[in-house]
Write an enzyme that holds these catalytic residues in place. Structure first.
Site, PDB file in Angstrom:
ATOM      1  N   GLN A  61       9.119   0.053   0.313  1.00 16.02           N
ATOM      2  CA  GLN A  61       9.123  -1.284   0.901  1.00 16.02           C
ATOM      3  C   GLN A  61       9.607  -2.365  -0.062  1.00 16.02           C
ATOM      4  OE1 GLN A  61       4.965  -0.428   2.632  1.00 16.02           O
ATOM      5  NE2 GLN A  61       5.858  -1.835   4.112  1.00 16.02           N
ATOM      6  N   ARG A 118      -1.954  -2.555  -6.775  1.00 18.37           N
ATOM      7  CA  ARG A 118      -1.742  -1.242  -6.152  1.00 18.37           C
ATOM      8  C   ARG A 118      -0.267  -1.077  -5.808  1.00 18.37           C
ATOM      9  NH1 ARG A 118      -2.363   0.231  -0.303  1.00 18.37           N
ATOM     10  NH2 ARG A 118      -2.090   2.491  -0.285  1.00 18.37           N
ATOM     11  N   HIS A 163       3.324   7.305  -0.369  1.00 19.76           N
ATOM     12  CA  HIS A 163       3.205   6.252   0.658  1.00 19.76           C
ATOM     13  C   HIS A 163       4.410   6.375   1.610  1.00 19.76           C
ATOM     14  CE1 HIS A 163       1.532   1.972   1.434  1.00 19.76           C
ATOM     15  NE2 HIS A 163       2.419   2.186   2.404  1.00 19.76           N
ATOM     16  N   ASN A 208      -1.186   7.674   1.402  1.00 18.95           N
ATOM     17  CA  ASN A 208      -1.466   6.457   2.159  1.00 18.95           C
ATOM     18  C   ASN A 208      -1.395   6.722   3.655  1.00 18.95           C
ATOM     19  OD1 ASN A 208      -1.598   3.347   2.309  1.00 18.95           O
ATOM     20  ND2 ASN A 208       0.172   3.839   3.596  1.00 18.95           N
ATOM     21  N   GLU A 209      -2.449   6.368   4.367  1.00 22.57           N
ATOM     22  CA  GLU A 209      -2.491   6.384   5.833  1.00 22.57           C
ATOM     23  C   GLU A 209      -1.890   7.631   6.473  1.00 22.57           C
ATOM     24  OE1 GLU A 209      -1.034   2.772   7.605  1.00 22.57           O
ATOM     25  OE2 GLU A 209      -2.681   1.590   6.794  1.00 22.57           O
ATOM     26  N   ASN A 349      -7.574   0.759   4.675  1.00 25.04           N
ATOM     27  CA  ASN A 349      -6.620  -0.262   5.087  1.00 25.04           C
ATOM     28  C   ASN A 349      -7.122  -0.804   6.422  1.00 25.04           C
ATOM     29  OD1 ASN A 349      -5.111   0.450   2.889  1.00 25.04           O
ATOM     30  ND2 ASN A 349      -3.375   1.281   4.035  1.00 25.04           N
ATOM     31  N   TYR A 351      -6.754  -3.843   9.309  1.00 27.50           N
ATOM     32  CA  TYR A 351      -5.950  -4.958   9.795  1.00 27.50           C
ATOM     33  C   TYR A 351      -6.431  -5.517  11.116  1.00 27.50           C
ATOM     34  CZ  TYR A 351      -2.282  -4.024   6.332  1.00 27.50           C
ATOM     35  OH  TYR A 351      -1.570  -3.881   5.166  1.00 27.50           O
ATOM     36  N   GLU A 423      -5.947  -2.331   1.630  1.00 27.37           N
ATOM     37  CA  GLU A 423      -5.010  -3.255   2.281  1.00 27.37           C
ATOM     38  C   GLU A 423      -5.731  -4.087   3.331  1.00 27.37           C
ATOM     39  OE1 GLU A 423      -1.367  -1.682   3.990  1.00 27.37           O
ATOM     40  OE2 GLU A 423      -1.245  -0.175   2.396  1.00 27.37           O
ATOM     41  N   TRP A 472      -2.479  -7.083   1.285  1.00 28.16           N
ATOM     42  CA  TRP A 472      -1.121  -6.660   1.618  1.00 28.16           C
ATOM     43  C   TRP A 472      -0.395  -7.899   2.092  1.00 28.16           C
ATOM     44  CZ3 TRP A 472       1.514  -2.252   0.826  1.00 28.16           C
ATOM     45  CH2 TRP A 472       2.811  -2.224   1.348  1.00 28.16           C
ATOM     46  N   TRP A 480       8.841  -1.383   7.535  1.00 33.49           N
ATOM     47  CA  TRP A 480       9.197  -0.163   8.257  1.00 33.49           C
ATOM     48  C   TRP A 480      10.098  -0.453   9.464  1.00 33.49           C
ATOM     49  CZ3 TRP A 480       8.355   3.018   4.576  1.00 33.49           C
ATOM     50  CH2 TRP A 480       7.250   2.903   3.755  1.00 33.49           C
ATOM     51  N   PHE A 488       4.402 -10.262   5.313  1.00 34.95           N
ATOM     52  CA  PHE A 488       2.990 -10.177   4.927  1.00 34.95           C
ATOM     53  C   PHE A 488       2.718 -10.775   3.543  1.00 34.95           C
ATOM     54  CE2 PHE A 488       2.829  -6.863   8.208  1.00 34.95           C
ATOM     55  CZ  PHE A 488       1.517  -6.933   8.675  1.00 34.95           C
TER      56      PHE A 488
HETATM   57  C1  NOJ Z   1      -0.198  -0.374   6.156  1.00 37.31           C
HETATM   58  C2  NOJ Z   1       0.878   0.326   5.381  1.00 37.31           C
HETATM   59  O1  NOJ Z   1       0.295   1.059   4.335  1.00 37.31           O
HETATM   60  C3  NOJ Z   1       1.935  -0.610   4.839  1.00 37.31           C
HETATM   61  O2  NOJ Z   1       2.988   0.181   4.387  1.00 37.31           O
HETATM   62  C4  NOJ Z   1       2.354  -1.601   5.905  1.00 37.31           C
HETATM   63  O3  NOJ Z   1       3.390  -2.406   5.481  1.00 37.31           O
HETATM   64  C5  NOJ Z   1       1.142  -2.428   6.298  1.00 37.31           C
HETATM   65  N1  NOJ Z   1       0.167  -1.543   6.880  1.00 37.31           N
HETATM   66  C6  NOJ Z   1       1.432  -3.525   7.308  1.00 37.31           C
HETATM   67  O4  NOJ Z   1       1.799  -2.963   8.523  1.00 37.31           O
END
Ligand code: NOJ
Length: 545
Positions: A61, A118, A163, A208-209, A349, A351, A423, A472, A480, A488
């Protein structure tokens, strides 16, 4: 398992918190930038001593330099170059050019006043062809530079090994995460990271995720390798009902093999900690009906417990086994031993919060009436009314109490394993994101973080063992499939010049971190992480929730 010692620590810090806040409330004043920003009175002193505060980024990213200095092509490099895959056909070829501007970026990180940062390591920059080629010395140099420069500035590197980006060669040779062969590749890569950087890195997150990645890559086909089947999408290959289960199985085994290796060969020598990062949405029942309450539990099971239950208890959640039966892979007794307890901490993470609606007794569409989705429909709207404030992403709503709730769920189910919020962040809705001046005057982002931090402080006050919070993101970057339109960052990045400009939120974060803090910055993490509970991994028992 929470020891008496940990409980004592929590109780002591709670006491400390009470006494200190009483003093601070009466004497100190928080230097907020405007009265708007004063709404949530959250202070750094509300968090335990030794708490890590930082920002997050990931390699694809921000780095750019996609084929420079020996880096190999990654799955994202290839995917983004297929027209139509990404909004406006954007890609990470240049991204924020962090690869060349890392020194400036680390100065920005330092200027925020954080004590942790991070970032992730690009697998294809270290191993351009995975296990089938040489190590790229320029890649090792790059991450050495980042780590050394962080430490010089008194900032702890918090490193994500993977990631979302893998060397394309692994995809081409054997189908990437779908093939058990990737376990060997992942451990090979992880070992290089431990060997080359582990003397200075104390916090490792393996993946990651995985839940979100598998969902996008193998159910909906919107992340590489773009696999799906109907009714989820119209991909040229894939099986949305089966592939996500295999890919996740390989990710979990890869994780636990890397953890096993770290514990056996590096942990004692390096004194670090290793965990995973999960995408942890919170859910509320759409109606008061019992069926929707059960749907909440299934949504958590199919998105969160899917990853954490195996890593803590050694098997997939019963909620999933009940629905998926023999489609859900099984761990052999040897694998079960390997996987159980393979976490020192859980990275969260968080959100958003969504409503959950039962699909076993009522009609649902979009594949949510299928076993792979747990027969749950998740939505941000009830009778046309949003569950929280809108953001720039359709499934991200501002629901601060969701932070407190999800931390509480994880605390209870996993016996208060140490957690980091790895995040949490905000991107403004479209109508607010057209003018640069509006983007820089990001009062909404400040409100967002204050409210979420306040909710996190409440969870900690209620005993949750949360040891850090990362925003984040450090700067606007490649979001993405949404490309660069979703911002962000605490820093604005001009897409023409790539200049970084602090947003108002960057100044707020600095004042939050540096004012009214009772913690001694010099001993920030050392004392906290002496807690032996981080290394305790046997005896985890499933708690009722
Ligand atoms: C979680 C992801 O780890 C990150 O790559 C992404 O940019 C953020 N969410 C925001 O969507």
């Amino acid at each position: 398992m929470v020891t008496v010692e940990t409980k004592m620590t929590i109780t002591t810090s709670q006491l400390f918190f009470l006494v200190f806040t009483a003093i601070l409330f009466s004497s100190a004043h928080f230097s907020a930038q405007s009265s708007n920003e004063d709404e949530e009175d959250v202070k750094k002193s509300h968090f335990p001593d030794g708490f890590l505060s930082g920002t997050s980024t990931s390699s694809y990213q921000v780095e750019g330099a996609f084929l420079e200095d020996g880096k190999g092509a990654s799955n994202w490099d290839v995917f983004c170059h297929v027209p139509g895959n990404i909004m406006n056909n954007e890609n990470g070829d240049v991204a924020d050019d962090h690869y060349h501007r890392y020194l400036e970026d680390l100065e920005i990180v330092q200027s925020l006043g954080v004590n942790a940062y991070r970032f992730s390591i690009s697998w294809a920059r270290i191993l351009p062809r995975g296990r089938f080629g040489e190590i790229n010395p320029r890649g090792i140099m790059f991450y050495n530079e980042i780590i050394d420069n962080l430490l010089l500035r008194g900032i702890q590197p918090f490193v994500t090994i993977h990631h979302h980006d893998i060397p394309q060669e692994l995809e081409d040779r054997y189908g990437g995460w779908l093939n058990p062969l990737i376990q060997k590749d992942f451990v090979y890569f992880a070992e290089i990271c431990f060997e080359k950087f582990g003397d200075r890195v104390k916090f490792w997150a393996t993946i990651n995720e995985p839940g979100l990645f598998v969902n996008r890559a193998y159910i909906w086909g919107t992340y590489p390798p773009g696999h799906c089947s109907k009714p989820f999408g119209n991909c040229s290959s894939g099986n949305s009902d089966i592939e996500p289960l295999s890919a996740m199985h390989n990710m979990l085994l890869s994780h636990s093999m890397a953890v096993h290796l770290y514990r056996k060969q590096y942990q004692m020598k390096h004194g670090g900690f290793i965990g995973i990062v999960v995408n942890a949405l919170m859910y509320e029942p759409l109606t008061d009906e019992e069926l929707d309450r059960q749907a909440v539990n299934r949504a958590l099971a199919f998105n969160l417990y899917w990853i954490l239950d195996p890593l803590v208890f050694g098997d997939y959640p019963p909620e999933m086994r009940h629905i998926l039966g023999s489609e859900l892979p099984r761990f052999s007794p040897r694998e079960r031993k390997l996987i159980e307890g393979s976490l020192d901490f859980i990275g969260i993470n968080h959100y958003s919060t969504l409503y959950a609606k039962d699909c076993t007794h009522s009609a649902c569409t979009d594949g949510e009436d299928r076993p792979i989705q747990g027969f749950v429909n998740t939505t941000g709207y009830r009778d046309g009314v949003a569950i929280g404030g809108l953001t720039g992403l359709p499934r991200f709503f501002v629901v601060p109490e969701g932070m407190e709730k999800i931390i509480d769920y994880v605390k209870k189910r996993y016996n208060n394993k140490p957690m980091f919020v790895t995040e949490n962040g905000f991107t403004p809705p479209k109508q607010q994101s057209e003018q640069v001046q509006d983007l820089l005057e990001d009062i909404d982002r400040i409100k967002f973080h204050k409210a979420y931090l306040a909710a996190l402080a409440r969870a900690i006050r209620n005993g949750a063992d949360v040891r850090g919070y990362f925003i984040w993101s450090l700067m606007d970057n490649f979001e993405w499939v949404h490309g660069y339109k979703k911002r962000f960052g605490l820093y604005y990045v001009d897409r023409q010049t790539l200049n970084r400009t602090p947003k108002r939120s960057a100044r707020w974060f600095t004042s939050f971190l540096t004012n009214n803090s009772h913690s001694n910055k010099d001993k920030f993490w050392r004392d906290s992480f002496r807690n032996k509970d981080m290394l305790k991994r046997s005896g985890d028992k499933k708690a009722d929730i």
